[in-house]
Design a protein around this motif. Structure first.
Motif, PDB file in Angstrom:
ATOM      1  N   LEU A 174      -3.983  27.004  34.229  1.00  0.00           N
ATOM      2  CA  LEU A 174      -4.974  27.179  33.171  1.00  0.00           C
ATOM      3  C   LEU A 174      -4.362  27.270  31.792  1.00  0.00           C
ATOM      4  CD1 LEU A 174      -7.448  29.679  34.886  1.00  0.00           C
ATOM      5  CD2 LEU A 174      -7.728  27.213  34.567  1.00  0.00           C
ATOM      6  N   HIS A 228     -19.964  26.056  39.551  1.00  0.00           N
ATOM      7  CA  HIS A 228     -21.422  26.253  39.500  1.00  0.00           C
ATOM      8  C   HIS A 228     -22.138  24.924  39.280  1.00  0.00           C
ATOM      9  CE1 HIS A 228     -25.360  27.071  37.763  1.00  0.00           C
ATOM     10  NE2 HIS A 228     -24.924  26.553  36.633  1.00  0.00           N
ATOM     11  N   ASP A 229     -21.653  24.155  38.312  1.00  0.00           N
ATOM     12  CA  ASP A 229     -22.284  22.869  38.002  1.00  0.00           C
ATOM     13  C   ASP A 229     -22.237  21.921  39.197  1.00  0.00           C
ATOM     14  OD1 ASP A 229     -22.777  23.774  35.423  1.00  0.00           O
ATOM     15  OD2 ASP A 229     -21.077  22.698  34.533  1.00  0.00           O
ATOM     16  N   MET A 254     -23.116  31.567  39.066  1.00  0.00           N
ATOM     17  CA  MET A 254     -21.795  32.150  38.901  1.00  0.00           C
ATOM     18  C   MET A 254     -21.744  33.510  39.592  1.00  0.00           C
ATOM     19  SD  MET A 254     -20.982  30.743  35.079  1.00  0.00           S
ATOM     20  CE  MET A 254     -19.539  31.723  34.826  1.00  0.00           C
ATOM     21  N   LEU A 270     -11.118  33.210  29.633  1.00  0.00           N
ATOM     22  CA  LEU A 270     -12.048  32.146  29.260  1.00  0.00           C
ATOM     23  C   LEU A 270     -11.880  30.903  30.134  1.00  0.00           C
ATOM     24  CD1 LEU A 270     -14.262  31.041  27.435  1.00  0.00           C
ATOM     25  CD2 LEU A 270     -12.486  30.337  25.829  1.00  0.00           C
ATOM     26  N   LYS A 271     -10.654  30.461  30.349  1.00  0.00           N
ATOM     27  CA  LYS A 271     -10.452  29.235  31.129  1.00  0.00           C
ATOM     28  C   LYS A 271     -10.856  29.420  32.583  1.00  0.00           C
ATOM     29  CE  LYS A 271      -7.038  27.136  28.150  1.00  0.00           C
ATOM     30  NZ  LYS A 271      -5.711  26.541  28.020  1.00  0.00           N
ATOM     31  N   LYS A 298     -13.265  31.421  33.579  1.00  0.00           N
ATOM     32  CA  LYS A 298     -14.732  31.398  33.545  1.00  0.00           C
ATOM     33  C   LYS A 298     -15.236  29.958  33.428  1.00  0.00           C
ATOM     34  CE  LYS A 298     -18.708  33.607  31.417  1.00  0.00           C
ATOM     35  NZ  LYS A 298     -19.169  34.560  30.402  1.00  0.00           N
ATOM     36  N   GLU A 299     -14.550  29.129  32.657  1.00  0.00           N
ATOM     37  CA  GLU A 299     -14.935  27.726  32.548  1.00  0.00           C
ATOM     38  C   GLU A 299     -14.812  27.016  33.895  1.00  0.00           C
ATOM     39  OE1 GLU A 299     -12.362  26.354  29.430  1.00  0.00           O
ATOM     40  OE2 GLU A 299     -13.653  27.159  27.844  1.00  0.00           O
ATOM     41  N   LYS A 300     -13.740  27.312  34.646  1.00  0.00           N
ATOM     42  CA  LYS A 300     -13.567  26.718  35.976  1.00  0.00           C
ATOM     43  C   LYS A 300     -14.679  27.179  36.917  1.00  0.00           C
ATOM     44  CE  LYS A 300      -9.819  24.277  35.560  1.00  0.00           C
ATOM     45  NZ  LYS A 300      -9.813  22.845  35.784  1.00  0.00           N
ATOM     46  N   ARG A 334     -17.638  28.027  35.988  1.00  0.00           N
ATOM     47  CA  ARG A 334     -18.828  27.304  35.544  1.00  0.00           C
ATOM     48  C   ARG A 334     -18.823  25.871  36.085  1.00  0.00           C
ATOM     49  NH1 ARG A 334     -18.722  28.471  30.319  1.00  0.00           N
ATOM     50  NH2 ARG A 334     -20.013  30.297  30.631  1.00  0.00           N
ATOM     51  N   ASP A 335     -17.646  25.242  36.135  1.00  0.00           N
ATOM     52  CA  ASP A 335     -17.538  23.896  36.707  1.00  0.00           C
ATOM     53  C   ASP A 335     -17.959  23.903  38.181  1.00  0.00           C
ATOM     54  OD1 ASP A 335     -16.565  22.976  34.275  1.00  0.00           O
ATOM     55  OD2 ASP A 335     -14.464  22.926  34.944  1.00  0.00           O
TER      56      ASP A 335
END
Length: 69
Positions: free
Chosen positions: A68, A24-25, A31, A14-15, A17-19, A21-22
């Motif tokens: 992470l 990506h943003d 992604m 999960l962490k 994937k969050e990175k 996504r960051d």
């Protein structure tokens, strides 16, 4: 038009994937595009340097996992 692509499903912590996504943003790349670029880099590095790339990749993975937590 023939689609010569094949789907690859992977599970990400999960962490991580969050990175992703960051990134990506920040960049605007999807992604999926980011993942594909990373895999292309892996293949190119392997073709250039062979198995020796995995030692450095293991170090990087360990460091990212530690960060992470």
């Amino acid at each position: 038009m023939t689609d010569n692509r094949e789907r690859l499903g992977i599970y990400l912590p999960l962490k991580l994937k969050e990175k992703l996504r960051d990134i990506h943003d920040e960049t605007g790349y999807s992604m999926n595009q980011l993942s594909l670029m990373a895999l292309c880099h892996l293949v190119a590095s392997y073709e250039d340097d062979g198995l020796s790339i995995f030692e450095e990749m293991q170090k990087t993975k360990s460091e990212v996992v530690r960060q992470l937590k």
